[in-house]
Design an enzyme around this catalytic site. Structure first.
Site, mmCIF file in Angstrom:
data_model
loop_
_atom_site.group_PDB
_atom_site.id
_atom_site.type_symbol
_atom_site.label_atom_id
_atom_site.label_comp_id
_atom_site.label_asym_id
_atom_site.label_seq_id
_atom_site.Cartn_x
_atom_site.Cartn_y
_atom_site.Cartn_z
ATOM 1 N N LYS A 1 -78.039 15.722 0.938
ATOM 2 C CA LYS A 1 -77.144 14.776 1.619
ATOM 3 C C LYS A 1 -75.705 14.956 1.131
ATOM 4 O O LYS A 1 -75.474 15.593 0.084
ATOM 5 C CB LYS A 1 -77.628 13.341 1.360
ATOM 6 N N ARG B 1 -83.063 -2.159 -2.140
ATOM 7 C CA ARG B 1 -81.985 -1.575 -1.360
ATOM 8 C C ARG B 1 -82.538 -1.387 0.051
ATOM 9 O O ARG B 1 -82.318 -2.221 0.906
ATOM 10 C CB ARG B 1 -81.506 -0.262 -1.990
ATOM 11 N N TYR C 1 -46.173 9.198 -13.903
ATOM 12 C CA TYR C 1 -45.985 7.914 -13.212
ATOM 13 C C TYR C 1 -46.196 6.727 -14.134
ATOM 14 O O TYR C 1 -47.123 6.715 -14.951
ATOM 15 C CB TYR C 1 -46.980 7.779 -12.057
ATOM 16 N N MET D 1 -51.297 12.655 -7.384
ATOM 17 C CA MET D 1 -52.056 13.154 -6.235
ATOM 18 C C MET D 1 -52.317 14.660 -6.339
ATOM 19 O O MET D 1 -53.411 15.142 -6.070
ATOM 20 C CB MET D 1 -51.309 12.857 -4.932
#
Ligand SMILES: *Cc1c(COP(=O)(O)O)cnc(C)c1O
Length: 367
Positions: A37, A135, A261, A308
């Site tokens: 998956k 679940r 940052y 990023m």
């Protein structure tokens, strides 16, 4: 095409195949499938599924219809493809046509499947029983009611009984034996009416639980891709993924200068730092930075925040001639740093690391 100054990831298909074969060798009953998956945990379904097929794997698990069609196109018809989230309303006949096995996860889903397919023959389905994870799954009481009407289960083509373990990575957790016991009881109850029915319970960590958890088929995912199946990392798989990021600039900082940052990190002594190409858009988690490390001739701590497109490593402690230069590559995953190391530093699990490795990275497959 090779793109300079771009991070690269390499995926060792031979290691995936070895991991599968080794897991198969650990079973005292049944067969070994593969969970592919989420694009084979981010590593590329087009290459991973055929590699596993070549190794002998014939049972593939995906999350949804779209993924299932992709696997159906990639592999020969000799494979069984299980769809773990079952069959959405209205897609029943498309599942039949594509020969997909839905893992029916609720009573309404079972009823829809039964209504749509009962006039056809030979359309196998799997039923997932909720044994305690809460679940997905048909409740035990609901399954008992169905067992009292075996013609419904027969018309629906029930061939597989499944359940899923919530705590298998922690073998001492009491829920493991509770779930195993409930699942075994349901199989025992169904067996007289359905002697050919098969069962599957174990994910990667479930394979290593005591008490016969293997049944007819195990469903490893993360262990195939090199993740340690148990939380204590006592079982190590062959590493599959490496990640290298190129240095785009080396910079010298005085004492008292900020890095990155938010000026999150301020030097308390002169430093030499390497800025590499690769940041959160490539799958590095911002939460990884405070204890994150790379490797180039030694371990290198991350300084400041992940951006990023870049992040920054402290290379001060390396002797001048052993420091990386522009276009040298810093290892983030590879020989010295495993996917579980990165996950631990980021406060997450290997699954999240693998599935986030970004599209922007250059991907190379090793056969
Ligand atoms: C994802 C998944 C697996 C594989 O789990 P791993 O821990 O990666 O081995 C097996 N079964 C189900 C139902 C799953 O959702």
């Amino acid at each position: 095409m090779h793109y300079p100054m771009t991070g690269r990831i390499s995926i060792n298909l031979a290691a995936i195949r070895q991991n599968w074969t080794w897991l198969l060798s650990q079973l005292d009953s049944g067969d070994c499938g593969a969970v592919v998956k989420a694009n084979a945990y981010g590593l590329g379904i087009e290459r991973v599924a055929p590699a596993l097929h070549a190794e002998g794997c014939r049972h593939f698990f995906v999350a949804n219809f779209r993924e299932a069609l992709q696997v159906r196109e990639l592999l020969e018809a000799d494979c069984q493809i299980f769809v773990l989230q079952g069959c959405p309303e209205g897609l029943e006949l498309e599942f039949v046509e594509a020969q997909l096995i839905p893992v029916l996860v609720s009573l309404p889903m079972f009823e829809r499947w039964h209504a749509a397919t009962k006039i056809l023959t030979n359309n196998p389905c799997a039923l997932k029983i909720n044994t305690g994870m809460n679940r997905l799954g048909i409740e035990i009481g609901e399954f008992e009611t169905l067992l009292a009407q075996p013609h419904l289960l027969r018309e629906a083509g029930m061939r597989w009984l499944m359940s899923h373990l919530a705590c298998a990575d922690t073998p001492v957790h009491t829920l493991n034996s509770i779930q195993l016991k409930r699942f075994s009881e349901m199989i025992a109850r169904a067996e007289s009416e359905f002697p050919d029915m098969k069962a599957s319970l174990a994910n990667s960590p479930g394979i290593f639980l005591p008490g016969d958890p293997h049944f007819d088929l195990v469903r490893p995912g993360v262990a195939l891709y090199g993740g340690a199946p148990l939380a204590d990392r006592s079982i190590r798989m062959n590493p599959v993924v490496s990640l290298h990021l190129p240095v785009i600039q080396v910079r010298r900082l005085e004492r008292g200068e900020a890095v990155g940052y938010g000026a999150q990190y301020v030097t308390t002594e002169p430093k030499v730092v390497a800025v590499v190409s690769g940041g959160y858009a490539d799958g590095l988690l911002r939460g990884w930075a405070p204890s994150g490390r790379g490797w180039f001739n030694d371990f290198l701590p991350v300084l400041g925040r992940v951006s990023m497109d870049s992040c920054i490593f402290d290379i001060t402690h390396l002797p001048e001639d052993l420091r990386p230069k522009e276009s040298d590559e810093i290892e983030l995953l590879g020989e010295h740093l495993g996917v579980d190391d990165m996950a631990a530093a980021a406060g997450t699990i290997s699954y999240e690391i693998l599935t986030r490795l970004g599209e922007r990275l250059q991907k190379r497959y090793l056969e």
